[in-house]
Design a protein around this motif. Structure first.
Motif, PDB file in Angstrom:
ATOM      1  N   MET A   1       0.848  -1.199   0.000  1.00  0.00           N
ATOM      2  CA  MET A   1       0.000   0.000   0.000  1.00  0.00           C
ATOM      3  C   MET A   1       0.882   1.249   0.000  1.00  0.00           C
ATOM      4  SD  MET A   1      -2.889   1.172   2.816  1.00  0.00           S
ATOM      5  CE  MET A   1      -3.866  -0.298   2.560  1.00  0.00           C
ATOM      6  N   ASP A   2       0.591   2.204  -0.895  1.00  0.00           N
ATOM      7  CA  ASP A   2       1.398   3.404  -0.931  1.00  0.00           C
ATOM      8  C   ASP A   2       1.062   4.302   0.266  1.00  0.00           C
ATOM      9  OD1 ASP A   2      -0.421   5.840  -1.838  1.00  0.00           O
ATOM     10  OD2 ASP A   2      -1.058   4.104  -2.990  1.00  0.00           O
ATOM     11  N   VAL A   3       1.896   5.310   0.500  1.00  0.00           N
ATOM     12  CA  VAL A   3       1.811   6.089   1.734  1.00  0.00           C
ATOM     13  C   VAL A   3       0.496   6.859   1.832  1.00  0.00           C
ATOM     14  CG1 VAL A   3       2.905   7.917   3.077  1.00  0.00           C
ATOM     15  CG2 VAL A   3       4.318   6.257   1.857  1.00  0.00           C
ATOM     16  N   LEU A   4       0.062   7.499   0.749  1.00  0.00           N
ATOM     17  CA  LEU A   4      -1.180   8.256   0.806  1.00  0.00           C
ATOM     18  C   LEU A   4      -2.364   7.326   1.065  1.00  0.00           C
ATOM     19  CD1 LEU A   4      -2.683  10.911   0.601  1.00  0.00           C
ATOM     20  CD2 LEU A   4      -2.755  10.625  -1.885  1.00  0.00           C
ATOM     21  N   SER A   5      -2.391   6.174   0.416  1.00  0.00           N
ATOM     22  CA  SER A   5      -3.465   5.207   0.664  1.00  0.00           C
ATOM     23  C   SER A   5      -3.443   4.741   2.109  1.00  0.00           C
ATOM     24  CB  SER A   5      -3.325   4.007  -0.278  1.00  0.00           C
ATOM     25  OG  SER A   5      -3.458   4.402  -1.621  1.00  0.00           O
ATOM     26  N   ASP A   6      -2.242   4.534   2.660  1.00  0.00           N
ATOM     27  CA  ASP A   6      -2.112   4.108   4.049  1.00  0.00           C
ATOM     28  C   ASP A   6      -2.684   5.161   4.994  1.00  0.00           C
ATOM     29  OD1 ASP A   6      -1.328   2.464   6.169  1.00  0.00           O
ATOM     30  OD2 ASP A   6       0.628   3.436   6.340  1.00  0.00           O
ATOM     31  N   LEU A   7      -2.385   6.430   4.744  1.00  0.00           N
ATOM     32  CA  LEU A   7      -2.912   7.496   5.587  1.00  0.00           C
ATOM     33  C   LEU A   7      -4.433   7.564   5.505  1.00  0.00           C
ATOM     34  CD1 LEU A   7      -0.417  10.458   5.041  1.00  0.00           C
ATOM     35  CD2 LEU A   7      -0.600   8.961   7.017  1.00  0.00           C
ATOM     36  N   LEU A   8      -4.978   7.480   4.286  1.00  0.00           N
ATOM     37  CA  LEU A   8      -6.426   7.534   4.130  1.00  0.00           C
ATOM     38  C   LEU A   8      -7.093   6.357   4.832  1.00  0.00           C
ATOM     39  CD1 LEU A   8      -6.515   8.574   0.383  1.00  0.00           C
ATOM     40  CD2 LEU A   8      -7.489   9.897   2.266  1.00  0.00           C
ATOM     41  N   HIS A   9      -6.488   5.190   4.729  1.00  0.00           N
ATOM     42  CA  HIS A   9      -7.062   4.002   5.367  1.00  0.00           C
ATOM     43  C   HIS A   9      -7.047   4.124   6.887  1.00  0.00           C
ATOM     44  CE1 HIS A   9      -7.935  -0.196   6.230  1.00  0.00           C
ATOM     45  NE2 HIS A   9      -6.827  -0.248   6.953  1.00  0.00           N
ATOM     46  N   ARG A  10      -5.914   4.537   7.447  1.00  0.00           N
ATOM     47  CA  ARG A  10      -5.785   4.605   8.897  1.00  0.00           C
ATOM     48  C   ARG A  10      -6.540   5.789   9.499  1.00  0.00           C
ATOM     49  NH1 ARG A  10      -1.531   1.355  10.838  1.00  0.00           N
ATOM     50  NH2 ARG A  10      -0.097   0.585   9.238  1.00  0.00           N
ATOM     51  N   ALA A  11      -6.730   6.863   8.722  1.00  0.00           N
ATOM     52  CA  ALA A  11      -7.335   8.080   9.265  1.00  0.00           C
ATOM     53  C   ALA A  11      -8.849   8.026   9.299  1.00  0.00           C
ATOM     54  CB  ALA A  11      -6.891   9.302   8.458  1.00  0.00           C
ATOM     55  N   ARG A  12      -9.465   7.091   8.610  1.00  0.00           N
ATOM     56  CA  ARG A  12     -10.911   7.044   8.556  1.00  0.00           C
ATOM     57  C   ARG A  12     -11.468   6.470   9.856  1.00  0.00           C
ATOM     58  NH1 ARG A  12     -13.415   6.705   3.629  1.00  0.00           N
ATOM     59  NH2 ARG A  12     -15.333   6.361   4.803  1.00  0.00           N
ATOM     60  N   ALA A  13     -12.070   7.309  10.704  1.00  0.00           N
ATOM     61  CA  ALA A  13     -12.637   6.852  11.962  1.00  0.00           C
ATOM     62  C   ALA A  13     -14.037   6.278  11.772  1.00  0.00           C
ATOM     63  CB  ALA A  13     -12.691   7.995  12.971  1.00  0.00           C
ATOM     64  N   ARG A  14     -14.790   6.838  10.858  1.00  0.00           N
ATOM     65  CA  ARG A  14     -16.151   6.349  10.594  1.00  0.00           C
ATOM     66  C   ARG A  14     -16.565   6.780   9.196  1.00  0.00           C
ATOM     67  NH1 ARG A  14     -16.623  10.464  14.405  1.00  0.00           N
ATOM     68  NH2 ARG A  14     -16.498   8.912  16.046  1.00  0.00           N
ATOM     69  N   ASN A  15     -17.654   6.222   8.724  1.00  0.00           N
ATOM     70  CA  ASN A  15     -18.090   6.495   7.361  1.00  0.00           C
ATOM     71  C   ASN A  15     -18.366   7.973   7.150  1.00  0.00           C
ATOM     72  OD1 ASN A  15     -17.913   3.835   6.601  1.00  0.00           O
ATOM     73  ND2 ASN A  15     -20.065   3.393   6.962  1.00  0.00           N
ATOM     74  N   ALA A  16     -18.056   8.428   5.948  1.00  0.00           N
ATOM     75  CA  ALA A  16     -18.348   9.809   5.597  1.00  0.00           C
ATOM     76  C   ALA A  16     -19.849   9.991   5.401  1.00  0.00           C
ATOM     77  CB  ALA A  16     -17.606  10.185   4.320  1.00  0.00           C
ATOM     78  N   GLN A  17     -20.316  11.201   5.660  1.00  0.00           N
ATOM     79  CA  GLN A  17     -21.719  11.545   5.424  1.00  0.00           C
ATOM     80  C   GLN A  17     -21.798  12.340   4.123  1.00  0.00           C
ATOM     81  OE1 GLN A  17     -23.144  13.633   8.861  1.00  0.00           O
ATOM     82  NE2 GLN A  17     -23.206  11.796  10.130  1.00  0.00           N
ATOM     83  N   ILE A  18     -22.650  11.889   3.213  1.00  0.00           N
ATOM     84  CA  ILE A  18     -22.752  12.503   1.898  1.00  0.00           C
ATOM     85  C   ILE A  18     -24.171  13.024   1.694  1.00  0.00           C
ATOM     86  CG2 ILE A  18     -22.455  12.153  -0.579  1.00  0.00           C
ATOM     87  CD1 ILE A  18     -20.687   9.746   0.127  1.00  0.00           C
ATOM     88  N   ARG A  19     -24.274  14.289   1.289  1.00  0.00           N
ATOM     89  CA  ARG A  19     -25.575  14.909   1.044  1.00  0.00           C
ATOM     90  C   ARG A  19     -25.519  15.699  -0.268  1.00  0.00           C
ATOM     91  NH1 ARG A  19     -26.276  11.752   4.356  1.00  0.00           N
ATOM     92  NH2 ARG A  19     -27.293  11.944   6.414  1.00  0.00           N
ATOM     93  N   GLN A  20     -26.680  15.824  -0.901  1.00  0.00           N
ATOM     94  CA  GLN A  20     -26.800  16.593  -2.138  1.00  0.00           C
ATOM     95  C   GLN A  20     -27.845  17.688  -1.961  1.00  0.00           C
ATOM     96  OE1 GLN A  20     -27.057  15.511  -6.843  1.00  0.00           O
ATOM     97  NE2 GLN A  20     -28.519  14.451  -5.542  1.00  0.00           N
ATOM     98  N   LEU A  21     -27.508  18.894  -2.412  1.00  0.00           N
ATOM     99  CA  LEU A  21     -28.430  20.023  -2.384  1.00  0.00           C
ATOM    100  C   LEU A  21     -28.801  20.399  -3.811  1.00  0.00           C
ATOM    101  CD1 LEU A  21     -29.817  22.478  -0.889  1.00  0.00           C
ATOM    102  CD2 LEU A  21     -27.706  23.723  -1.380  1.00  0.00           C
ATOM    103  N   ILE A  22     -30.091  20.546  -4.070  1.00  0.00           N
ATOM    104  CA  ILE A  22     -30.577  21.040  -5.362  1.00  0.00           C
ATOM    105  C   ILE A  22     -31.519  22.204  -5.042  1.00  0.00           C
ATOM    106  CG2 ILE A  22     -31.743  20.464  -7.521  1.00  0.00           C
ATOM    107  CD1 ILE A  22     -31.114  17.533  -6.990  1.00  0.00           C
TER     108      ILE A  22
END
Length: 319
Positions: A1-22
Motif C-alpha cells: 500500500m502506498d503512503v497516501l493510501s495508508d494514511l487515508l485508510h488509517r485516518a478514517r474513523a467512521r463512514n463519511a456523510q454525503i448529502r446533495q443540495l438542489i
C-alpha cells in the motif's frame, strides 16, 4: 500500500456523510461544529465558501465541476454567492432556520434536499471524521480552504457519485464512501501537483524513485526491525548513497522518519484502544517497553501512560 493510501485508510474513523443540495438561489448554509475534513463539489451552477472563523482566508468561488476541500475550521458557510445572508444553521446534525423568510428545503430523495426546481444549483457535500494523529498528518497536506478546478477525471467521478447519491440499494453506503474517496484522492493529487503547492516533503518524496519505494516499505511494515542497510539493499543502492538521497528528499534520515511514523501510530493506539503500553510498543516495533516509553516521551513530551490519560480526559471535558 502506498503512503497516501495508508494514511487515508488509517485516518478514517467512521463512514463519511454525503448529502446533495438542489436549490435555486439565493441559498445559504452555515455549518457549525465542522468535521475535520469536508469535500464540496458544485455539479451545476455556482457556489461560494467562506470560513467564518478564519478572516485571513478569502472566500472561494466554485464554478461547475470545482471541488473545495475544507479543513482546520470550526464553522464555515456555503452559499450561492458571498453576499447571501445566512439562512440555515446546521449544528449537531440538526437544521436551524435563521431567516424566517427562507423557503423550506424539502427531502427530494435519499440524502438529497432542496426545491429541485429549474435553475437550481446542484451541490455535493461529503464530511469526513478523521482519526487522531494519522488524520492530522493527512490534513497537513492542505490549507484551511483548497479549491481544485474542474478536470476531466474528477468530473467523471463526480458524475458517478451524483448518479448514486439519490439511490437506495443494497450496499449503497459502501459504494458512496468509495466514490467519495476517489473524489478526495483526485482532489488531493490535483492540489499537490500545482506549481505553487507546498506539500509536506514526504508527499513530494512519493514520486521520487528509490525514496518512494522505501517509504512504501516502511508504511507496509512499520513494526519490522528496519536498518538503513536493509532498506538500501532492497532498493538496490549502497547504504551511504541511499541514506543521503532519502535525507535530501524527505528532510530527515530514514530511521528518524520511521520513528516519527511509529510514534504517530502509537499515539492513535493509545487513544483508541485498551492495549497495554507493552502491547502498543510491540505493535509499532519495540520489543522493549522501556525503550518505547523513552522514545515516546522524547517525541510527545510525556510518557505513554500520561499521554493516554491526558487525551482521554480532554475528550471527556469536550464531550
Amino acid at each position: 500500500m502506498d503512503v497516501l493510501s495508508d494514511l487515508l485508510h488509517r485516518a478514517r474513523a467512521r463512514n463519511a456523510q454525503i448529502r446533495q443540495l438542489i436549490q435555486r438561489p439565493p441559498w445559504s448554509m452555515t455549518f457549525a461544529d465542522a468535521p475535520p475534513l469536508t469535500v464540496v463539489a458544485t455539479l451545476g451552477g455556482h457556489a461560494a465558501v467562506r470560513l467564518d472563523d478564519d478572516p485571513q482566508t478569502a472566500p472561494a468561488l466554485l464554478a461547475t465541476g470545482d471541488i473545495a476541500l475544507i479543513s482546520g475550521t470550526h464553522q464555515y458557510t456555503i452559499a450561492d454567492a458571498p453576499g447571501t445572508p445566512p439562512q440555515v444553521l446546521i449544528r449537531d446534525g440538526r437544521k436551524h432556520v435563521i431567516d424566517s423568510g427562507t423557503a423550506a428545503w424539502q427531502n427530494l430523495a435519499p440524502r438529497t434536499y432542496g426545491d429541485g426546481l429549474s435553475g437550481a444549483t446542484t451541490l455535493l457535500r461529503g464530511a469526513y471524521e478523521l482519526c487522531g494523529d494519522v488524520g492530522e498528518r493527512l490534513l497537513g497536506l492542505l490549507p484551511p480552504l483548497a479549491v481544485v478546478p474542474a478536470g476531466p477525471r474528477s468530473r467523471a467521478a463526480l458524475e458517478l457519485l451524483a448518479a448514486e447519491v439519490a439511490q437506495e440499494e443494497p450496499g449503497q453506503d459502501a459504494v458512496l464512501n468509495r466514490l467519495l474517496d476517489v473524489v478526495l484522492v483526485l482532489a488531493l493529487r490535483a492540489w499537490c501537483a500545482r506549481p505553487q503547492a507546498e506539500p509536506p516533503s514526504w508527499y513530494r518524496a512519493l514520486a521520487t524513485p528509490v525514496v518512494g519505494d522505501a517509504l512504501r516499505m516502511l508504511h507496509e511494515d512499520p513494526a519490522h526491525r528496519w536498518t538503513v542497510a536493509e532498506l538500501a539493499a532492497r532498493v538496490g543502492q549502497s547504504r551511504a548513497t541511499f541514506a543521503a538521497r532519502f535525507t535530501g528528499v524527505v528532510g530527515e534520515p530514514p530511521l528518524t522518519y520511521l520513528t516519527g511514523w511509529r510514534m504517530t501510530l502509537a499515539a492513535d493506539l493509545l487513544r483508541d484502544t485498551e492495549e497495554t503500553v507493552a502491547a502498543v510498543a510491540r505493535g509499532v516495533g519495540y520489543e522493549d517497553a522501556f525503550a518505547f516509553s523513552v522514545a515516546f516521551k522524547r517525541a510527545r513530551g510525556v510518557s505513554p501512560s500520561d499521554w493516554r490519560r491526558n487525551v482521554r480526559s480532554g475528550w471527556q471535558v469536550g464531550s
